[in-house]
Design a protein around this motif. Structure first.
Motif, PDB file in Angstrom:
ATOM      1  N   ASN A 117      -6.932   1.891   0.221  1.00 43.64           N
ATOM      2  CA  ASN A 117      -7.805   1.338  -0.715  1.00 43.64           C
ATOM      3  C   ASN A 117      -7.240   1.139  -2.215  1.00 43.64           C
ATOM      4  OD1 ASN A 117      -9.916   0.349  -2.597  1.00 43.64           O
ATOM      5  ND2 ASN A 117     -11.013   0.451  -0.851  1.00 43.64           N
ATOM      6  N   PHE A 118      -6.935  -0.131  -2.780  1.00 42.30           N
ATOM      7  CA  PHE A 118      -6.308  -0.055  -3.781  1.00 42.30           C
ATOM      8  C   PHE A 118      -7.105  -0.407  -5.193  1.00 42.30           C
ATOM      9  CE2 PHE A 118      -2.707  -0.890  -0.849  1.00 42.30           C
ATOM     10  CZ  PHE A 118      -2.102  -0.263  -1.387  1.00 42.30           C
ATOM     11  N   ALA A 119      -8.411  -0.202  -4.783  1.00 48.48           N
ATOM     12  CA  ALA A 119      -9.505  -0.308  -5.822  1.00 48.48           C
ATOM     13  C   ALA A 119      -9.493   0.919  -6.780  1.00 48.48           C
ATOM     14  CB  ALA A 119     -10.894  -0.324  -5.388  1.00 48.48           C
ATOM     15  N   ARG A 120      -9.356   0.697  -8.164  1.00 47.41           N
ATOM     16  CA  ARG A 120      -9.385   2.050  -9.093  1.00 47.41           C
ATOM     17  C   ARG A 120     -10.646   2.961  -9.108  1.00 47.41           C
ATOM     18  NH1 ARG A 120      -5.222   2.378 -12.837  1.00 47.41           N
ATOM     19  NH2 ARG A 120      -3.475   0.583 -12.511  1.00 47.41           N
ATOM     20  N   ALA A 228      -9.454  -9.723  -5.210  1.00 49.41           N
ATOM     21  CA  ALA A 228      -8.597  -9.436  -6.319  1.00 49.41           C
ATOM     22  C   ALA A 228      -8.587  -8.181  -6.697  1.00 49.41           C
ATOM     23  CB  ALA A 228      -9.037 -10.404  -7.361  1.00 49.41           C
ATOM     24  N   VAL A 229      -9.709  -7.442  -6.737  1.00 52.23           N
ATOM     25  CA  VAL A 229      -9.778  -5.803  -6.987  1.00 52.23           C
ATOM     26  C   VAL A 229      -8.557  -5.033  -6.459  1.00 52.23           C
ATOM     27  CG1 VAL A 229     -10.953  -3.731  -7.073  1.00 52.23           C
ATOM     28  CG2 VAL A 229     -12.151  -5.905  -7.715  1.00 52.23           C
ATOM     29  N   PHE A 230      -8.377  -5.293  -4.849  1.00 51.82           N
ATOM     30  CA  PHE A 230      -7.564  -4.817  -4.230  1.00 51.82           C
ATOM     31  C   PHE A 230      -6.103  -5.197  -4.542  1.00 51.82           C
ATOM     32  CE2 PHE A 230     -11.277  -5.066  -1.562  1.00 51.82           C
ATOM     33  CZ  PHE A 230     -11.901  -3.904  -1.511  1.00 51.82           C
ATOM     34  N   ALA A 231      -6.161  -6.567  -4.734  1.00 53.94           N
ATOM     35  CA  ALA A 231      -4.612  -7.078  -4.924  1.00 53.94           C
ATOM     36  C   ALA A 231      -4.167  -6.713  -6.123  1.00 53.94           C
ATOM     37  CB  ALA A 231      -4.969  -8.750  -4.934  1.00 53.94           C
ATOM     38  N   ALA A 234      -2.857  -3.291  -5.807  1.00 53.14           N
ATOM     39  CA  ALA A 234      -1.419  -3.416  -4.953  1.00 53.14           C
ATOM     40  C   ALA A 234      -0.268  -3.933  -5.622  1.00 53.14           C
ATOM     41  CB  ALA A 234      -1.716  -4.336  -3.504  1.00 53.14           C
ATOM     42  N   VAL A 235      -0.580  -4.824  -6.325  1.00 54.53           N
ATOM     43  CA  VAL A 235       0.686  -5.404  -7.550  1.00 54.53           C
ATOM     44  C   VAL A 235       0.787  -4.295  -8.608  1.00 54.53           C
ATOM     45  CG1 VAL A 235       1.089  -6.968  -9.224  1.00 54.53           C
ATOM     46  CG2 VAL A 235       0.096  -7.724  -7.088  1.00 54.53           C
ATOM     47  N   ASP A 236      -0.175  -3.480  -9.110  1.00 53.33           N
ATOM     48  CA  ASP A 236       0.201  -2.361  -9.835  1.00 53.33           C
ATOM     49  C   ASP A 236       0.951  -1.337  -9.094  1.00 53.33           C
ATOM     50  OD1 ASP A 236      -1.252  -3.409 -11.871  1.00 53.33           O
ATOM     51  OD2 ASP A 236      -3.065  -2.328 -11.675  1.00 53.33           O
ATOM     52  N   ALA A 237       0.724  -1.239  -7.970  1.00 48.89           N
ATOM     53  CA  ALA A 237       1.426  -0.178  -7.031  1.00 48.89           C
ATOM     54  C   ALA A 237       2.888  -0.378  -6.808  1.00 48.89           C
ATOM     55  CB  ALA A 237       0.789   0.143  -5.745  1.00 48.89           C
ATOM     56  N   ALA A 238       3.158  -1.852  -6.551  1.00 48.51           N
ATOM     57  CA  ALA A 238       4.563  -2.388  -6.535  1.00 48.51           C
ATOM     58  C   ALA A 238       5.375  -2.331  -7.722  1.00 48.51           C
ATOM     59  CB  ALA A 238       4.407  -3.775  -6.129  1.00 48.51           C
ATOM     60  N   ASP A 250       1.042   7.584  -2.869  1.00 39.25           N
ATOM     61  CA  ASP A 250      -0.457   7.309  -2.706  1.00 39.25           C
ATOM     62  C   ASP A 250      -0.771   6.758  -3.862  1.00 39.25           C
ATOM     63  OD1 ASP A 250      -3.642   7.961  -2.803  1.00 39.25           O
ATOM     64  OD2 ASP A 250      -2.788   7.536  -0.821  1.00 39.25           O
ATOM     65  N   PHE A 251      -1.858   5.708  -3.760  1.00 36.38           N
ATOM     66  CA  PHE A 251      -2.283   5.126  -4.872  1.00 36.38           C
ATOM     67  C   PHE A 251      -2.748   6.022  -6.202  1.00 36.38           C
ATOM     68  CE2 PHE A 251      -5.526   2.078  -7.046  1.00 36.38           C
ATOM     69  CZ  PHE A 251      -4.421   1.423  -7.759  1.00 36.38           C
TER      70      PHE A 251
END
Length: 257
Positions: A117-120, A228-231, A234-238, A250-251
Motif C-alpha cells: 500500500n502506498f498511502a501515507r 490517486a492516493v496510492f499513485a 508510488a511516484v514518490d517512491a520512484a 519498503d514504502f
C-alpha cells in the motif's frame, strides 16, 4: 532534476492513475507504458505491448519503473529491470513464495521497493496498530478489509501487512491462528485473529482493526477515497528509489526519508 519513469500495467486502474499523477508534477516524466492489453496511449503517454518491455528499457533508460500488474508479470519485469540496473517500484500483490523469492533475487542487482500500500495514512495506521497491540495484550483482534469487486487476491496485501504487524508487535501472537470468516458453531479460540474480506462495487480500499477486551473496544481504520492516493505514493517512491543502491526497500523507508 526530472526523474524519468516507465509504467507497467499502464492501461489498468493504477497504471492510469500513476500516469495522471506524474503528469501533474514537474519533477517526474513518464517515458513509456506497457500493458498486456492493446492500448495506443494513456494520458498522452505511448503504451506498448508488454513483450517490448526489455527493448524499451534499453531504448529509454528510465530512472525507475512503477509496476502495478499481476504477480507473474511483476516477476518478469523485475528480472528485466535487474538485468539493466533499473530501479523497480512494485505495488503488485498476491505473490506466492517462489515469486517473492524471485523479486528478492532481483533486489540483489537493482533497487526494488515492494509495498502492499502506498498511502501515507496506511503507514501511520501500521505504526498505530503496533503501539495499540503492544499496549493491549490479550485483547481479541479482528481485521476487516474491503475492496472493489475486481480485486483478485484475498485478503488484500495491506491486510496481510497488518497481520504481520500485529504478530510482530506481540510475541504471544507470533504464531496466532488466523480465522477467515466464521460459519456455523464456531466459538472464538484464544489468541486467534479474525480476518474478514469484502468485495463490492468500486471501493478503493478500506481496512479496519478492532481490538476488544476489558469491557472496551478500540477501532483503528483507514479508507482511501481515490486511487490517486496510492499513485502519489508510488511516484514518490520512484523518485526516492532512483537515487538508491541495489537492495530491498519498503514504502516506510520513503516515509522515513
Amino acid at each position: 532534476m526530472t526523474t524519468t519513469i516507465g509504467v507497467t500495467g499502464a492501461a489498468g486502474r493504477m497504471g492510469e492513475a500513476v500516469i495522471e499523477t506524474a503528469a501533474d508534477r514537474e519533477d517526474v516524466a513518464v517515458l513509456f507504458g506497457v500493458d498486456a492489453t492493446e492500448t495506443d496511449a494513456v494520458g498522452g503517454v505511448p503504451v506498448h505491448d508488454a513483450a517490448e518491455f526489455e527493448a524499451l528499457l534499453s531504448e529509454h533508460g528510465p530512472d525507475a519503473v512503477v509496476d502495478f500488474t499481476v504477480p507473474e508479470a511483476a516477476v518478469e519485469f523485475a528480472a528485466a529491470c535487474a538485468d539493466r540496473g533499473v530501479p523497480l517500484v512494485t505495488g503488485t500483490t498476491g505473490h506466492d513464495d517462489l515469486q517473492f523469492e524471485a523479486l528478492a533475487a532481483a533486489s540483489e542487482r537493482t533497487p526494488v521497493l515492494k509495498a502492499t500500500n502506498f498511502a501515507r495514512g496506511i503507514q501511520a495506521l501500521l505504526r498505530t496498530v503496533e503501539e495499540a497491540v503492544g499496549a493491549l495484550p490479550g485483547y481479541d483482534i479482528e481485521v476487516t478489509e474491503t475492496h472493489h469487486n475486481q480485486k483478485r487476491d484475498a485478503p488484500s496485501g495491506t491486510a496481510n501487512t497488518i497481520l504481520e504487524t500485529i504478530k510482530d508487535a506481540d510475541e504471544d501472537r507470533a504464531d496466532a491462528p488466523e480465522e477467515y470468516g466464521r460459519e456455523g458453531i464456531q466459538p472464538r479460540e484464544d489468541g486467534e485473529i479474525g480476518v474478514h474480506v469484502r468485495r463490492a462495487g468500486d471501493i478503493r480500499g478500506e481496512h479496519e482493526i478492532l481490538l476488544a477486551g476489558n469491557d472496551e473496544v478500540v477501532k483503528l481504520s483507514h479508507r482511501a477515497e481515490d486511487r490517486a492516493v496510492f499513485a502519489a505514493g508510488a511516484v514518490d517512491a520512484a523518485v526516492w528509489l532512483a537515487e538508491r543502491e541495489a537492495g530491498w526497500y519498503d514504502f516506510a523507508d520513503v516515509i522515513d526519508g
